[in-house]
Design a protein around this motif. Structure first.
Motif, short mmCIF file in Angstrom:
data_model
loop_
_atom_site.label_atom_id
_atom_site.label_comp_id
_atom_site.label_asym_id
_atom_site.label_seq_id
_atom_site.Cartn_x
_atom_site.Cartn_y
_atom_site.Cartn_z
N SER A 1 53.74 41.68 35.72
CA SER A 1 53.14 42.03 37.26
C SER A 1 51.71 41.84 37.03
N PRO A 2 51.24 40.92 38.04
CA PRO A 2 49.83 40.48 38.06
C PRO A 2 48.81 41.42 38.45
N CYS A 3 47.85 42.04 38.07
CA CYS A 3 46.99 42.93 38.49
C CYS A 3 45.39 42.07 38.38
N SER A 4 45.06 42.10 39.60
CA SER A 4 43.64 41.22 39.77
C SER A 4 42.75 41.93 40.80
N GLY A 5 41.56 41.88 40.59
CA GLY A 5 40.68 42.57 41.48
C GLY A 5 39.22 41.98 41.66
N LEU A 6 38.33 42.66 42.07
CA LEU A 6 37.08 42.07 42.35
C LEU A 6 36.10 43.22 41.97
N ILE A 7 34.69 42.65 41.74
CA ILE A 7 33.59 43.62 41.73
C ILE A 7 32.68 43.44 43.04
N THR B 1 35.15 37.73 41.81
CA THR B 1 34.28 37.45 42.97
C THR B 1 34.76 36.13 43.54
N ALA B 2 34.39 35.69 44.64
CA ALA B 2 34.78 34.66 45.27
C ALA B 2 34.41 33.32 44.38
N GLU B 3 35.36 32.39 44.67
CA GLU B 3 35.39 31.06 43.73
C GLU B 3 33.88 30.44 44.10
N SER B 4 33.31 30.95 45.39
CA SER B 4 32.04 30.11 45.57
C SER B 4 31.13 30.70 44.96
N ASN B 5 30.90 31.97 44.54
CA ASN B 5 29.96 32.58 43.76
C ASN B 5 30.18 32.92 42.22
N HIS B 6 31.27 32.53 41.83
CA HIS B 6 31.63 32.57 40.44
C HIS B 6 30.75 32.18 39.32
N ASP B 7 30.27 30.91 39.80
CA ASP B 7 29.31 30.15 38.42
C ASP B 7 27.79 31.16 38.65
N GLY C 1 25.74 40.42 44.77
CA GLY C 1 24.72 39.50 45.54
C GLY C 1 25.94 38.66 46.45
N GLU C 2 26.99 39.08 46.87
CA GLU C 2 28.09 38.29 47.50
C GLU C 2 27.87 38.41 48.89
N THR C 3 28.05 37.38 49.74
CA THR C 3 27.93 37.63 51.21
C THR C 3 29.20 38.29 51.75
N LEU D 1 33.06 38.19 50.08
CA LEU D 1 34.02 39.26 49.88
C LEU D 1 35.39 38.91 50.66
N VAL D 2 35.33 38.44 51.75
CA VAL D 2 36.68 37.89 52.42
C VAL D 2 37.32 37.04 51.69
#
Length: 386
Positions: free
Chosen positions: A201-207, A171-177, A211-213, A217-218
């Motif tokens: 090779s870096p593999c990284s994504g999101l969920i 998730t976004a850094e602002s939502n992580h905690d 509850g994110e805005t 997400l952006v």
């Protein structure tokens, strides 16, 4: 008629880049304009990946009993979800599970273990497994997902032949905690950096669905762009009973397609993978989503069941896609082999592998159908869904 999204695709194809405002516009477009968004994002997908789909396969090396409190996770500290719990698979068990996925059409095996991060003895196990897997299957790609890395561990994995390392920012850094408190966002970014520095090779994504805005997400997508992740798994929250996010239903099929399209506009030349929650949330729009994404997991996930593997393969073929690294003749033979192995299996519709242990009557699952707990494959005596 040329749309604003066609113009955005033109700009990106000419060497430009999507802005945060562009990404927000994709998320906030009306459902009536969805296919225009898909068509424009699909131009970028085809420019970089043609009609190929990369097929990945998960092997859960160690399940449950994690000391981290990621609120979305069925394996996390405090979770009461009735998932499989077992310690490390043996090398032979890992080869058996990985082999099933590779025979099923996958070209990358993602070896995952629960926990905060690997000990040096855990790295020893994965090194041995990787060496055996590479010896048994020429050309296989191996991605490890073992948690937070310590100094020198990424280098050992790289030397053993591991190709990629997955560690999602989620998730976004602002939502992580809001979603986890036992480690920081910086911890996750540090591990991605360790993997990159070692040549993995870096593999990284999101969920999505936590509850994110829209803005968050952006924020997360642009963070992944900044991290230069080669592959970006986009997961959709599976609200397991017994977790803090049970009964959380924020996503619609069209919303999920827009999130994937946004990812394609922001990271046009990266592998965008439709990951966990695909069947539950995209439902009948799975194939539509593949016109912007270019990668999926075959069969089951870590602790939940996915769509029947044959249904996955037929979905790709029926929509004009081909598995990356396989020609049309080989793809047709693969589907016939799957049909021959399971002639009585129901292969359509249900995201819970109906005809192979669904436990519910098929007639279409609504958005509040609970995740089906995986009871086959790794950690069981039942054949894998591959």
């Amino acid at each position: 008629m040329t749309t604003a999204f066609d113009q955005l695709a033109d700009r990106i194809l000419s060497g430009g880049a999507a802005t945060a405002d562009d990404a927000l516009a994709v998320l906030r477009t009306s459902d009536t304009e969805l296919m225009g968004v898909v068509a424009a994002a699909g131009r970028l997908r085809r420019a970089h990946f043609g009609n190929t789909v990369k097929v990945n396969y998960l092997v859960n090396l160690k399940s449950g009993l994690c000391p981290e409190n990621c609120n979305y996770c069925s394996q996390a500290l405090g979770s009461q979800a009735p998932v499989l719990k077992y310690s490390w698979l043996s090398k032979d068990e890992t080869l058996e599970q990985a082999g099933a996925g590779l025979r099923g059409g996958a070209t990358r095996v993602c070896m995952v273990s629960s926990g905060r991060g690997p000990s040096d003895r855990d790295i020893d196990k994965v090194v041995e497994m990787t060496s055996a897997l590479k010896d048994a299957h020429e050309g296989v790609e191996v991605c490890a997902c073992l948690g937070l890395l310590k100094g020198g561990q990424a280098e050992r994995l790289k030397a053993a032949g591991v190709d990629a390392y997955n560690h999602n920012i989620n998730t976004a850094e602002s939502n992580h905690d809001n979603i986890v408190q036992t480690h920081t966002y910086e911890d996750r970014v540090d591990t991605i950096g360790k993997a990159k520095d070692a040549g993995l090779s870096p593999c990284s994504g999101l969920i999505a669905g936590l509850g994110e805005t829209d803005e968050q997400l952006v924020e997360a997508l642009f963070a992944l762009k900044e991290l230069d992740a080669d592959s970006i798994p986009v997961n959709f929250l599976m609200p397991f009973d017994g977790t803090p996010y049970e009964n959380t239903w924020e996503l619609s099929p069209t919303r999920c397609v827009k999130i994937l399209a946004m990812a394609r506009f922001v990271c046009p030349d990266k592998e965008i993978r439709i990951a966990g929650g695909r069947e539950m949330h995209l439902r009948s729009l799975q194939a539509t989503a593949l016109h912007v994404a270019n990668s999926i997991f075959l069969g089951d996930y870590l602790t939940s069941e996915g769509q029947d593997a044959l249904a996955d393969l037929e979905m790709l073929r029926d929509n004009g896609f081909i598995i990356l690294g396989m020609d049309e003749s080989g793809f047709a033979e693969l589907i016939e082999e799957h049909r021959a192995k399971a002639p009585a299996r129901v292969t359509g519709g249900c995201g819970s592998s109906c005809g192979d242990g669904c436990g519910t009557a098929c007639g279409g699952h609504d958005e509040q159908e609970r995740p089906v707990i995986r009871r086959r494959g790794a950690g069981t005596d039942v054949a894998a869904n591959a």
